[in-house]
Design a protein around this motif. Structure first.
Motif: not given
Length: 169
Positions: A115, A118-119, A122-123
């Protein structure tokens, strides 16, 4: 818990290719897709000989919508003109050559920290300014490819891009 600090963005040109895809019906993200379709499709597509890359979760642009199907799917990229056996429930979409931005997180320590990766990606995508490099995001023109994450490879995502004309001076 580790912290993901580095995400690289690399422009790449994907060749014309053929997408073998199993679309969702109402799913709009990875978890809803797996709940709706199941995860066996990953193994089915991974068994296709001649794949250009790993099997990925894709988000199609609205221009590739199909009645009664969502824009989410699981897909394998195959060479242009590929004519192998198409697995049950799948279809083919021909994709032209496409500029893409390859976002790659650094590896991480523990499996359950995906996670974070992924974060971080995405950021990075949300804050990236492709116009500084003569590009723009083109998610309305081509699929986005989400390749998943692992401690060894980090998180990988391909975002469609297009060249823009330089500003007049």
């Amino acid at each position: 818990m580790s912290e993901i600090r580095v995400v690289t963005a690399t422009p790449v040109t994907r060749p014309a290719r053929r997408l073998v895809i199993r679309r969702g019906v109402t799913a709009n993200d990875y978890f809803s897709y797996c709940a709706e379709i199941g995860c066996d499709i990953w193994d089915t597509l991974a068994a296709l000989p001649g794949r250009l890359d790993d099997v990925s979760f894709v988000i199609l642009p609205q221009s590739m919508a199909a009645e009664g199907k969502s824009l989410a799917g699981c897909a394998a990229e195959m060479p242009a003109g590929w004519e192998g056996a198409v697995p049950d429930g799948c279809e083919l979409i021909d994709l032209p050559e496409q500029e893409m931005l390859w976002f790659q997180s650094e590896p991480y320590e523990k499996e359950d920290e995906y996670g974070l990766a992924y974060s971080a990606v995405a950021s990075a995508i949300a804050h990236y300014r492709p116009e500084h490099y003569g590009l723009r995001f083109a998610c309305d023109e081509a699929p986005e490819f989400h390749y998943g994450a692992s401690p060894e490879t980090g998180c990988r995502q391909l975002v469609p891009a297009a060249r823009i004309a330089p500003a007049a001076r």
